[in-house]
Design a protein around this motif. Sequence first.
Motif, PDB file in Angstrom:
ATOM      1  N   LYS A 197      12.367  10.146   3.955  1.00  0.00           N
ATOM      2  CA  LYS A 197      10.960  10.451   3.687  1.00  0.00           C
ATOM      3  C   LYS A 197      10.285   9.183   3.160  1.00  0.00           C
ATOM      4  O   LYS A 197      10.937   8.283   2.648  1.00  0.00           O
ATOM      5  CB  LYS A 197      10.831  11.574   2.655  1.00  0.00           C
ATOM      6  N   MET A 198       8.949   9.132   3.272  1.00  0.00           N
ATOM      7  CA  MET A 198       8.191   8.000   2.747  1.00  0.00           C
ATOM      8  C   MET A 198       6.889   8.484   2.124  1.00  0.00           C
ATOM      9  O   MET A 198       6.295   9.453   2.596  1.00  0.00           O
ATOM     10  CB  MET A 198       7.869   6.981   3.847  1.00  0.00           C
ATOM     11  N   THR A 199       6.439   7.774   1.095  1.00  0.00           N
ATOM     12  CA  THR A 199       5.122   8.060   0.536  1.00  0.00           C
ATOM     13  C   THR A 199       4.065   7.338   1.369  1.00  0.00           C
ATOM     14  O   THR A 199       4.340   6.313   2.012  1.00  0.00           O
ATOM     15  CB  THR A 199       5.014   7.577  -0.915  1.00  0.00           C
ATOM     16  N   GLU A 200       2.863   7.859   1.340  1.00  0.00           N
ATOM     17  CA  GLU A 200       1.754   7.188   2.034  1.00  0.00           C
ATOM     18  C   GLU A 200       1.547   5.791   1.445  1.00  0.00           C
ATOM     19  O   GLU A 200       1.317   4.823   2.187  1.00  0.00           O
ATOM     20  CB  GLU A 200       0.477   8.010   1.895  1.00  0.00           C
ATOM     21  N   ARG A 201       1.646   5.675   0.140  1.00  0.00           N
ATOM     22  CA  ARG A 201       1.445   4.380  -0.505  1.00  0.00           C
ATOM     23  C   ARG A 201       2.440   3.343   0.001  1.00  0.00           C
ATOM     24  O   ARG A 201       2.078   2.190   0.262  1.00  0.00           O
ATOM     25  CB  ARG A 201       1.582   4.546  -2.023  1.00  0.00           C
ATOM     26  N   GLN A 202       3.706   3.744   0.157  1.00  0.00           N
ATOM     27  CA  GLN A 202       4.721   2.804   0.630  1.00  0.00           C
ATOM     28  C   GLN A 202       4.488   2.423   2.082  1.00  0.00           C
ATOM     29  O   GLN A 202       4.669   1.261   2.473  1.00  0.00           O
ATOM     30  CB  GLN A 202       6.120   3.404   0.461  1.00  0.00           C
ATOM     31  N   ILE A 203       4.076   3.383   2.893  1.00  0.00           N
ATOM     32  CA  ILE A 203       3.771   3.096   4.306  1.00  0.00           C
ATOM     33  C   ILE A 203       2.676   2.043   4.404  1.00  0.00           C
ATOM     34  O   ILE A 203       2.796   1.054   5.136  1.00  0.00           O
ATOM     35  CB  ILE A 203       3.354   4.385   5.037  1.00  0.00           C
ATOM     36  N   VAL A 204       1.599   2.246   3.655  1.00  0.00           N
ATOM     37  CA  VAL A 204       0.475   1.306   3.694  1.00  0.00           C
ATOM     38  C   VAL A 204       0.908  -0.065   3.178  1.00  0.00           C
ATOM     39  O   VAL A 204       0.543  -1.102   3.747  1.00  0.00           O
ATOM     40  CB  VAL A 204      -0.714   1.860   2.883  1.00  0.00           C
ATOM     41  N   ARG A 205       1.707  -0.075   2.125  1.00  0.00           N
ATOM     42  CA  ARG A 205       2.178  -1.342   1.565  1.00  0.00           C
ATOM     43  C   ARG A 205       2.969  -2.155   2.588  1.00  0.00           C
ATOM     44  O   ARG A 205       2.750  -3.357   2.758  1.00  0.00           O
ATOM     45  CB  ARG A 205       3.042  -1.062   0.334  1.00  0.00           C
ATOM     46  N   GLU A 206       3.876  -1.499   3.281  1.00  0.00           N
ATOM     47  CA  GLU A 206       4.740  -2.209   4.211  1.00  0.00           C
ATOM     48  C   GLU A 206       4.000  -2.670   5.466  1.00  0.00           C
ATOM     49  O   GLU A 206       4.234  -3.770   5.970  1.00  0.00           O
ATOM     50  CB  GLU A 206       5.944  -1.339   4.569  1.00  0.00           C
ATOM     51  N   LEU A 207       3.117  -1.830   5.980  1.00  0.00           N
ATOM     52  CA  LEU A 207       2.385  -2.236   7.187  1.00  0.00           C
ATOM     53  C   LEU A 207       1.353  -3.318   6.880  1.00  0.00           C
ATOM     54  O   LEU A 207       1.102  -4.208   7.700  1.00  0.00           O
ATOM     55  CB  LEU A 207       1.725  -1.025   7.833  1.00  0.00           C
ATOM     56  N   THR A 208       0.771  -3.277   5.692  1.00  0.00           N
ATOM     57  CA  THR A 208      -0.143  -4.342   5.279  1.00  0.00           C
ATOM     58  C   THR A 208       0.600  -5.668   5.183  1.00  0.00           C
ATOM     59  O   THR A 208       0.085  -6.722   5.589  1.00  0.00           O
ATOM     60  CB  THR A 208      -0.782  -3.987   3.922  1.00  0.00           C
ATOM     61  N   ALA A 209       1.831  -5.636   4.672  1.00  0.00           N
ATOM     62  CA  ALA A 209       2.644  -6.850   4.579  1.00  0.00           C
ATOM     63  C   ALA A 209       2.934  -7.442   5.944  1.00  0.00           C
ATOM     64  O   ALA A 209       3.152  -8.658   6.067  1.00  0.00           O
ATOM     65  CB  ALA A 209       3.953  -6.546   3.851  1.00  0.00           C
ATOM     66  N   ALA A 210       2.928  -6.605   6.982  1.00  0.00           N
ATOM     67  CA  ALA A 210       3.200  -7.077   8.351  1.00  0.00           C
ATOM     68  C   ALA A 210       1.925  -7.452   9.101  1.00  0.00           C
ATOM     69  O   ALA A 210       1.974  -7.743  10.299  1.00  0.00           O
ATOM     70  CB  ALA A 210       3.967  -6.010   9.130  1.00  0.00           C
ATOM     71  N   GLY A 211       0.782  -7.428   8.412  1.00  0.00           N
ATOM     72  CA  GLY A 211      -0.449  -7.904   9.024  1.00  0.00           C
ATOM     73  C   GLY A 211      -1.324  -6.845   9.665  1.00  0.00           C
ATOM     74  O   GLY A 211      -2.177  -7.158  10.490  1.00  0.00           O
ATOM     75  N   PHE A 212      -1.153  -5.576   9.274  1.00  0.00           N
ATOM     76  CA  PHE A 212      -1.971  -4.494   9.815  1.00  0.00           C
ATOM     77  C   PHE A 212      -3.016  -4.050   8.800  1.00  0.00           C
ATOM     78  O   PHE A 212      -2.845  -4.228   7.592  1.00  0.00           O
ATOM     79  CB  PHE A 212      -1.100  -3.299  10.201  1.00  0.00           C
ATOM     80  N   ARG A 213      -4.071  -3.422   9.319  1.00  0.00           N
ATOM     81  CA  ARG A 213      -5.125  -2.865   8.467  1.00  0.00           C
ATOM     82  C   ARG A 213      -5.065  -1.343   8.526  1.00  0.00           C
ATOM     83  O   ARG A 213      -5.063  -0.770   9.621  1.00  0.00           O
ATOM     84  CB  ARG A 213      -6.505  -3.350   8.935  1.00  0.00           C
ATOM     85  N   HIS A 214      -5.018  -0.709   7.368  1.00  0.00           N
ATOM     86  CA  HIS A 214      -4.990   0.752   7.312  1.00  0.00           C
ATOM     87  C   HIS A 214      -6.316   1.299   7.819  1.00  0.00           C
ATOM     88  O   HIS A 214      -7.376   1.000   7.280  1.00  0.00           O
ATOM     89  CB  HIS A 214      -4.736   1.195   5.863  1.00  0.00           C
TER      90      HIS A 214
END
Length: 231
Positions: A197-214
């Motif tokens: 499972k994942m939290t929304e906060r962790q998902i956003v954190r990791e994808l932002t680190a990879a150069g994506f915009r929520h």
Amino acid sequence: MRSLLAVLLLFSGALACAAPPYETRAEHDPDGIGKFYLGREIAHVMGPGGVPWLERPEREVEERPQLTIDALEIKPGQTIADLGAGSGYYSFRIAPLVGERGSVFAIDVEPRMLRIISERAKRDGIKNVTTVLGTPSDPNLEPNSVDLLFMVDVYHELEFPFEVMTKVREALKPGGRVALIEYRAEDPAVMIKPVHKMTERQIVRELTAAGFRHQKTVRTLPLQHLVLFQK
């Protein structure tokens, strides 16, 4: 001066997307691999033995997959990538939506999963689903080739999430989107093992680190987050 500024901007952008360090811990969840990314333990991958779970009839009621498909806003003619396609549960549901002019890339690191998909596509005469053998660090997609890439309960199992998402970003067309569907870690009523499972906060954190915009989070699913990002 302009050339120097451009170089500095490129350099600062590269630093912003520099891979955060992975961490290995001796003490960890038995359902995880002992490797951590930005504080989250990576889960073991589901192999071909998980096909009955993926294709279970109860999934229609428990997860309501049509809500996920509707939220992805798929259009005819688009190129869609299903990363971690497994048995093709979602790939074959999306194929009619993109139509004859569109394509679905069913990507997996497990050749036996891809054989299941290929055999079904041949048996059912489905011509717009193509299997792609990825690696743990590369989905093997051409640059600027995909309108939307989605992962259903897959991202948390990626052994090299930063490397994979960097390749995904390169594979997206300008304005292309990524959708992560993950069981909600914030909800104790979601009876799934914690590392799956994942939290929304962790998902956003990791994808932002990879150069994506929520872009947005869809909250209509009964058990999962559906979080959308743009290149």
